[in-house]
Design a protein around this motif. Structure first.
Motif, short mmCIF file in Angstrom:
data_model
loop_
_atom_site.label_atom_id
_atom_site.label_comp_id
_atom_site.label_asym_id
_atom_site.label_seq_id
_atom_site.Cartn_x
_atom_site.Cartn_y
_atom_site.Cartn_z
N LYS A 164 0.86 -1.19 0.00
CA LYS A 164 0.00 0.00 0.00
C LYS A 164 0.89 1.24 0.00
N ILE A 165 0.29 2.35 -0.39
CA ILE A 165 1.07 3.60 -0.47
C ILE A 165 0.73 4.50 0.71
N PHE A 166 1.77 4.98 1.40
CA PHE A 166 1.60 5.85 2.57
C PHE A 166 2.28 7.18 2.33
N LYS A 167 1.69 8.23 2.90
CA LYS A 167 2.34 9.55 2.85
C LYS A 167 3.31 9.62 4.01
N VAL A 168 4.59 9.88 3.69
CA VAL A 168 5.63 9.89 4.73
C VAL A 168 6.29 11.27 4.77
N LEU A 169 6.37 11.84 5.97
CA LEU A 169 7.13 13.09 6.13
C LEU A 169 8.60 12.72 6.28
N VAL A 170 9.43 13.19 5.36
CA VAL A 170 10.85 12.82 5.36
C VAL A 170 11.56 13.65 6.44
N GLU A 171 11.97 12.98 7.53
CA GLU A 171 12.49 13.72 8.69
C GLU A 171 14.01 13.74 8.78
N LYS A 172 14.64 12.65 8.36
CA LYS A 172 16.11 12.60 8.53
C LYS A 172 16.71 11.49 7.66
N VAL A 173 18.05 11.51 7.62
CA VAL A 173 18.75 10.39 6.99
C VAL A 173 18.72 9.26 8.02
N SER A 174 18.49 8.04 7.55
CA SER A 174 18.38 6.91 8.48
C SER A 174 19.67 6.74 9.30
N ASN A 175 19.51 6.44 10.59
CA ASN A 175 20.70 6.24 11.45
C ASN A 175 21.50 5.03 11.01
N LYS A 176 20.79 4.00 10.54
CA LYS A 176 21.46 2.73 10.26
C LYS A 176 22.06 2.66 8.87
N ASN A 177 21.43 3.35 7.91
CA ASN A 177 21.87 3.24 6.53
C ASN A 177 21.80 4.63 5.90
N THR A 178 22.98 5.21 5.65
CA THR A 178 22.99 6.62 5.24
C THR A 178 22.50 6.85 3.81
N THR A 179 22.25 5.76 3.05
CA THR A 179 21.66 5.98 1.72
C THR A 179 20.13 6.04 1.84
N GLN A 180 19.64 5.74 3.04
CA GLN A 180 18.19 5.73 3.21
C GLN A 180 17.71 6.95 3.98
N LEU A 181 16.47 7.33 3.70
CA LEU A 181 15.81 8.40 4.45
C LEU A 181 14.82 7.75 5.40
N SER A 182 14.42 8.52 6.39
CA SER A 182 13.52 7.97 7.39
C SER A 182 12.46 9.01 7.75
N GLY A 183 11.24 8.54 7.96
CA GLY A 183 10.18 9.46 8.36
C GLY A 183 9.03 8.69 8.96
N HIS A 184 7.95 9.41 9.24
CA HIS A 184 6.77 8.76 9.84
C HIS A 184 5.57 8.86 8.90
N THR A 185 4.73 7.86 8.98
CA THR A 185 3.43 7.92 8.31
C THR A 185 2.52 8.83 9.14
N THR A 186 1.33 9.10 8.63
CA THR A 186 0.36 9.85 9.43
C THR A 186 -0.06 9.01 10.64
N CYS A 187 0.06 7.68 10.54
CA CYS A 187 -0.32 6.83 11.68
C CYS A 187 0.87 6.52 12.58
N GLN A 188 1.95 7.33 12.45
CA GLN A 188 3.09 7.36 13.37
C GLN A 188 3.94 6.09 13.33
N THR A 189 4.03 5.47 12.15
CA THR A 189 4.95 4.34 12.00
C THR A 189 6.18 4.82 11.23
N VAL A 190 7.35 4.32 11.65
CA VAL A 190 8.60 4.72 10.99
C VAL A 190 8.70 3.98 9.64
#
Ligand code: SAM
Ligand code: SF4
Length: 452
Positions: free
Chosen positions: A395-421
């Motif tokens: 499924k497709i989720f809207k994600v607010l892009v908050e930061k570069v992932s701590n574990k993998n710097t090629t990845q970005l990390s954010g939360h869905t509207t339902c507060q899942t990373v």
């Protein structure tokens, strides 16, 4: 005179994180410089938590470490100076003067509502005042704003709407450390959110120990908004500011009016996430905790939340090993978790807090049994989380892009509207944007996907 550098550590809940953001804002406005390098600091601040004994112990260990490293520093560099050490927040409020007796290295103590006077406290200590203590009330006109540079996440802002707590759950120290409930006026909250929106903030979190116990001193700002409670009116008023995403936490089950769900259903920018701490699945335990809700009325609220067209995600807090919690009580908690299908749950081992009514009860679930119950429950929560996450796949989720992932710097990390990373491949230019991500994989507490 050289600029004084301040290093600060924050323990505990998001109210403390939010207080620390404002302390840093205030100190820089007064000419101090915040630093992340403890060794170069002239002032070290510890913003403390007292909810569990472990948090308090951590503080005393930290003070010991700081004292030792500043003594080593003085030995190696005789011209250097011992940093000023200030204890802020919940432990400061509760322990007050005893902190000076407990640890000679502490220079000042500021309670939970005195943090707005931190720069005066530091100045007075540098001017020679010893054992400075301020456990007083907030000053008139306390400024709740935070500078962008001091936000934990640059595009997400915490907006306090109520502080303190009147509930006195038998295990909890918060009403003593944070004082009685005090709601902010809605017109001030709305002004705050509008300012954040103008500054480019994409998501606000309305925060408080119990946001849905919101009872403002006047109707100012709510006049044009209907609703069954002041909180559901506030939600509609904040939704009308047009800010893109609004989350709120924590909700107190007894005060959770289902009009909150109606407000979420009607306003896309009210996010589809409710954090509703149940604490136990047993009515006996809930009664002893004096939570003010039963399993039956908790579940009726859960059913209303689950019936929402918005697919609201539900999270919770649970305490295991409360005094007299039997195996049967614990099994009822497992049953409840399986029914509610929480997306996640914070599980805590009961920790007796001096001064609370439960402290007088026998702490009769052994440490070993608390650990067993913790691990069993953790497994149930994880299994349930995977069931919830399976429904998110493809499924497709809207994600607010908050930061570069701590574990993998090629990845970005954010939360869905339902507060899942959610983690996904992408370039840094996307930071602060809201992107569509297709979910491809679910691991513990985190989803993985690709931008589409
Ligand atoms: N006001 C919120 C509510 O009523 O659910 C909770 C705020 S409290 C700071 C956060 C969580 O800490 C609680 O939900 C509870 O699970 C946990 N907690 C509080 N006191 C505790 C104690 N003495 N031992 C273990 N966990 C505790
Ligand atoms: Fe503590 Fe209960 Fe107040 Fe939550 S509602 S902060 S658990 S006393």
């Amino acid at each position: 005179m050289s600029v004084k550098k301040v290093y600060m550590e924050t323990f505990g809940c998001q109210m403390n994180v939010s207080d620390s953001e404002r302390i840093a804002t205030l100190l820089e406005a007064k000419g101090f410089q915040m630093t992340v390098a403890e060794a170069e600091a002239d002032v070290i601040l510890l913003n403390t938590c007292s909810v569990r004994e472990k948090a308090e112990h951590k503080l005393y260990t930290r003070i010991g470490q700081i004292r030792k490293s500043s003594a080593d520093n003085l030995n190696n560099f005789p011209d250097s100076k011992k940093p000023v050490i200030g204890i802020l927040g919940c432990v400061a409020q509760l322990e007050g003067e005893t902190l000076f007796k407990r640890d000679q290295g502490i220079d000042f103590v500021l309670g939970t509502r005195a943090v707005g006077r931190v720069s005066e406290a530091i100045d007075n200590v540098f001017d020679g005042q010893k054992n400075l203590i301020d456990l007083g009330e907030r000053e008139f006109g306390y400024d709740w704003m935070v500078a962008d540079s001091h936000r934990q996440f640059p595009f997400v802002a915490f907006v306090p709407i109520i502080e303190g707590c009147n509930k006195f759950c038998t295990y909890c120290i918060v009403p003593f450390s944070r004082g009685r409930e005090k709601s902010l006026v809605a017109s001030d909250i709305i002004r705050h959110v509008l300012k954040l929106r103008r500054e480019g903030i994409r998501e606000v979190h309305l925060i408080g120990q119990n946001v849905n116990s919101y009872r403002p001193p006047s109707d100012s700002g709510l006049e044009n908004f209907a609703g069954a409670t002041a909180f559901s009116r506030l939600l509609r008023a904040v939704a009308a500011t047009g800010i893109e995403r609004i989350k709120f936490t924590t909700s107190f089950p007894r005060d959770f009016h289902t009009d909150i769900v109606t407000a979420i259903d009607a306003n896309e920018n009210l996010c589809n996430w409710v954090h509703l701490p149940v604490q136990s699945g047993s009515n006996n335990v809930l009664r002893a905790m004096r939570r003010g809700h039963t399993i039956e009325n908790y579940l009726s609220r859960v059913d209303k939340i689950k019936a929402s067209s918005r697919n609201i995600s539900l999270t919770t807090d649970i305490i295991v090993g409360f005094p007299n919690e039997t195996e049967q009580d614990f099994l009822e908690t497992i049953k409840l978790v399986e029914y509610c299908q929480f997306t996640s749950a914070y599980i805590f081992k009961y920790s007796p807090r001096p001064g609370t009514p439960a402290f007088e009860m026998p702490d009769n679930v052994s440490a070993k049994e608390k650990s067993v119950r913790f691990l069993v429950l953790e497994k149930v929560v994880k299994n349930n989380q995977q069931k919830v996450f399976q429904n998110f796949l493809n499924k497709i989720f809207k994600v607010l892009v908050e930061k570069v992932s701590n574990k993998n710097t090629t990845q970005l990390s954010g939360h869905t509207t339902c507060q899942t990373v959610v983690n996904f491949e992408g370039s840094k230019e996307l930071l602060g944007k809201i992107v569509n991500v297709e979910i491809l994989e679910a691991k513990a507490n985190t989803l993985y996907g690709k931008i589409c």
